[in-house]
Design a protein around this motif. Sequence first.
Motif, PDB file in Angstrom:
ATOM      1  N   GLU A  65      -2.942  14.533   9.455  1.00  0.00           N
ATOM      2  CA  GLU A  65      -2.501  13.158   9.701  1.00  0.00           C
ATOM      3  C   GLU A  65      -1.194  13.117  10.493  1.00  0.00           C
ATOM      4  N   THR A  66      -0.280  14.023  10.182  1.00  0.00           N
ATOM      5  CA  THR A  66       0.989  14.070  10.912  1.00  0.00           C
ATOM      6  C   THR A  66       0.745  14.367  12.383  1.00  0.00           C
ATOM      7  N   LEU A  67      -0.088  15.347  12.662  1.00  0.00           N
ATOM      8  CA  LEU A  67      -0.386  15.683  14.048  1.00  0.00           C
ATOM      9  C   LEU A  67      -1.088  14.524  14.755  1.00  0.00           C
ATOM     10  N   GLU A  68      -2.083  13.905  14.095  1.00  0.00           N
ATOM     11  CA  GLU A  68      -2.820  12.798  14.711  1.00  0.00           C
ATOM     12  C   GLU A  68      -1.921  11.600  15.015  1.00  0.00           C
ATOM     13  N   THR A  70       1.543  11.496  15.124  1.00  0.00           N
ATOM     14  CA  THR A  70       2.864  11.712  15.721  1.00  0.00           C
ATOM     15  C   THR A  70       2.919  12.748  16.829  1.00  0.00           C
ATOM     16  N   GLY A  71       1.926  13.627  16.922  1.00  0.00           N
ATOM     17  CA  GLY A  71       1.987  14.728  17.881  1.00  0.00           C
ATOM     18  C   GLY A  71       2.805  15.913  17.395  1.00  0.00           C
ATOM     19  N   ILE A  72       3.321  15.824  16.165  1.00  0.00           N
ATOM     20  CA  ILE A  72       4.173  16.884  15.620  1.00  0.00           C
ATOM     21  C   ILE A  72       3.364  17.783  14.687  1.00  0.00           C
ATOM     22  N   GLN A  73       3.495  19.083  14.900  1.00  0.00           N
ATOM     23  CA  GLN A  73       2.891  20.072  14.010  1.00  0.00           C
ATOM     24  C   GLN A  73       3.894  20.373  12.906  1.00  0.00           C
ATOM     25  N   CYS A  74       3.395  20.516  11.686  1.00  0.00           N
ATOM     26  CA  CYS A  74       4.308  20.774  10.569  1.00  0.00           C
ATOM     27  C   CYS A  74       3.690  21.754   9.586  1.00  0.00           C
ATOM     28  N   GLU A  75       4.557  22.259   8.709  1.00  0.00           N
ATOM     29  CA  GLU A  75       4.087  23.067   7.587  1.00  0.00           C
ATOM     30  C   GLU A  75       4.657  22.453   6.313  1.00  0.00           C
ATOM     31  N   ILE A  76       3.856  22.463   5.274  1.00  0.00           N
ATOM     32  CA  ILE A  76       4.213  21.834   4.002  1.00  0.00           C
ATOM     33  C   ILE A  76       5.206  22.725   3.258  1.00  0.00           C
ATOM     34  N   THR A  77       6.231  22.077   2.666  1.00  0.00           N
ATOM     35  CA  THR A  77       7.276  22.829   1.964  1.00  0.00           C
ATOM     36  C   THR A  77       7.457  22.417   0.504  1.00  0.00           C
ATOM     37  N   GLY A  78       6.914  21.263   0.110  1.00  0.00           N
ATOM     38  CA  GLY A  78       7.131  20.843  -1.271  1.00  0.00           C
ATOM     39  C   GLY A  78       6.507  19.494  -1.581  1.00  0.00           C
ATOM     40  N   LEU A  79       6.915  18.952  -2.718  1.00  0.00           N
ATOM     41  CA  LEU A  79       6.356  17.706  -3.244  1.00  0.00           C
ATOM     42  C   LEU A  79       7.472  16.721  -3.543  1.00  0.00           C
ATOM     43  N   VAL A  80       7.352  15.498  -3.015  1.00  0.00           N
ATOM     44  CA  VAL A  80       8.269  14.413  -3.370  1.00  0.00           C
ATOM     45  C   VAL A  80       7.770  13.745  -4.639  1.00  0.00           C
ATOM     46  N   GLY A  81       6.451  13.439  -4.674  1.00  0.00           N
ATOM     47  CA  GLY A  81       5.913  12.797  -5.858  1.00  0.00           C
ATOM     48  C   GLY A  81       4.481  12.342  -5.698  1.00  0.00           C
ATOM     49  N   ILE A  82       3.974  11.767  -6.794  1.00  0.00           N
ATOM     50  CA  ILE A  82       2.629  11.206  -6.850  1.00  0.00           C
ATOM     51  C   ILE A  82       2.788   9.748  -7.255  1.00  0.00           C
ATOM     52  N   TYR A  83       2.209   8.854  -6.457  1.00  0.00           N
ATOM     53  CA  TYR A  83       2.411   7.413  -6.618  1.00  0.00           C
ATOM     54  C   TYR A  83       1.068   6.737  -6.887  1.00  0.00           C
ATOM     55  N   THR A  84       0.916   6.167  -8.091  1.00  0.00           N
ATOM     56  CA  THR A  84      -0.367   5.608  -8.505  1.00  0.00           C
ATOM     57  C   THR A  84      -0.202   4.284  -9.235  1.00  0.00           C
ATOM     58  N   ASP A  85       0.642   3.417  -8.731  1.00  0.00           N
ATOM     59  CA  ASP A  85       0.915   2.142  -9.384  1.00  0.00           C
ATOM     60  C   ASP A  85      -0.287   1.201  -9.254  1.00  0.00           C
ATOM     61  N   PRO A  86      -0.972   0.860 -10.360  1.00  0.00           N
ATOM     62  CA  PRO A  86      -2.123  -0.037 -10.269  1.00  0.00           C
ATOM     63  C   PRO A  86      -1.734  -1.464  -9.886  1.00  0.00           C
ATOM     64  N   ARG A  87      -0.439  -1.786  -9.933  1.00  0.00           N
ATOM     65  CA  ARG A  87       0.029  -3.125  -9.528  1.00  0.00           C
ATOM     66  C   ARG A  87       0.323  -3.207  -8.038  1.00  0.00           C
ATOM     67  N   HIS A  88       0.123  -2.097  -7.332  1.00  0.00           N
ATOM     68  CA  HIS A  88       0.268  -2.082  -5.868  1.00  0.00           C
ATOM     69  C   HIS A  88      -1.141  -2.055  -5.275  1.00  0.00           C
ATOM     70  N   VAL A  89      -1.529  -3.171  -4.674  1.00  0.00           N
ATOM     71  CA  VAL A  89      -2.851  -3.308  -4.061  1.00  0.00           C
ATOM     72  C   VAL A  89      -2.663  -3.449  -2.555  1.00  0.00           C
ATOM     73  N   ILE A  90      -3.453  -2.705  -1.802  1.00  0.00           N
ATOM     74  CA  ILE A  90      -3.375  -2.701  -0.347  1.00  0.00           C
ATOM     75  C   ILE A  90      -4.670  -3.316   0.185  1.00  0.00           C
ATOM     76  N   LEU A  91      -4.547  -4.444   0.866  1.00  0.00           N
ATOM     77  CA  LEU A  91      -5.709  -5.135   1.422  1.00  0.00           C
ATOM     78  C   LEU A  91      -5.834  -4.816   2.903  1.00  0.00           C
ATOM     79  N   TYR A  92      -7.021  -4.382   3.307  1.00  0.00           N
ATOM     80  CA  TYR A  92      -7.348  -4.163   4.714  1.00  0.00           C
ATOM     81  C   TYR A  92      -8.252  -5.317   5.134  1.00  0.00           C
ATOM     82  N   THR A  93      -7.734  -6.192   5.966  1.00  0.00           N
ATOM     83  CA  THR A  93      -8.458  -7.419   6.310  1.00  0.00           C
ATOM     84  C   THR A  93      -9.694  -7.168   7.158  1.00  0.00           C
ATOM     85  N   SER A  94      -9.770  -6.041   7.842  1.00  0.00           N
ATOM     86  CA  SER A  94     -10.911  -5.767   8.716  1.00  0.00           C
ATOM     87  C   SER A  94     -12.212  -5.607   7.944  1.00  0.00           C
TER      88      SER A  94
END
Length: 158
Positions: A65-68, A70-94
Amino acid sequence: MATRIDFHDDPNAPAPNSMVPSVNALVTNEAGDVLMIRRTDNDNWALPGGAIDLGESAPQAAIRETLEETGIQCEITGLVGIYTDPRHVILYTSNGEARQEFSIVLTARAVGGELTPSTESREVRWVPRDEVLSLTMDRAMRMRIEHYLAGTGLPYIG
């Protein structure tokens, strides 16, 4: 063009009809700047990322996804966190998809490439870490970046 609308603790939010595991990459360069994209679907600034495809791991998805986006190649170094709030809903209107949040945020370092916008990112830039939070972004994205900038080294689980 598709539009993304984020709802937080909103009684008028649509009921979720899907949950799609996704990943964001908090990529830094040698100067410590953070790689940010300006999304085409809501014009907010965000970390690169997207859905984890079948057959790929979270780190593989973050790198892809980063390459697609941004054009930037990267290597993974760690974890910030896991975010699973059921009160956060994302609507895609398409397509009417109302997605319950499920995002893994990984840290990464840039290893190559050139800043290149995509169909998902109208602008891509390296932002000095002390300026990142001044950008316009959704509050969930802001929280993820704040967790990284706090520098505790402990992943957020929530």
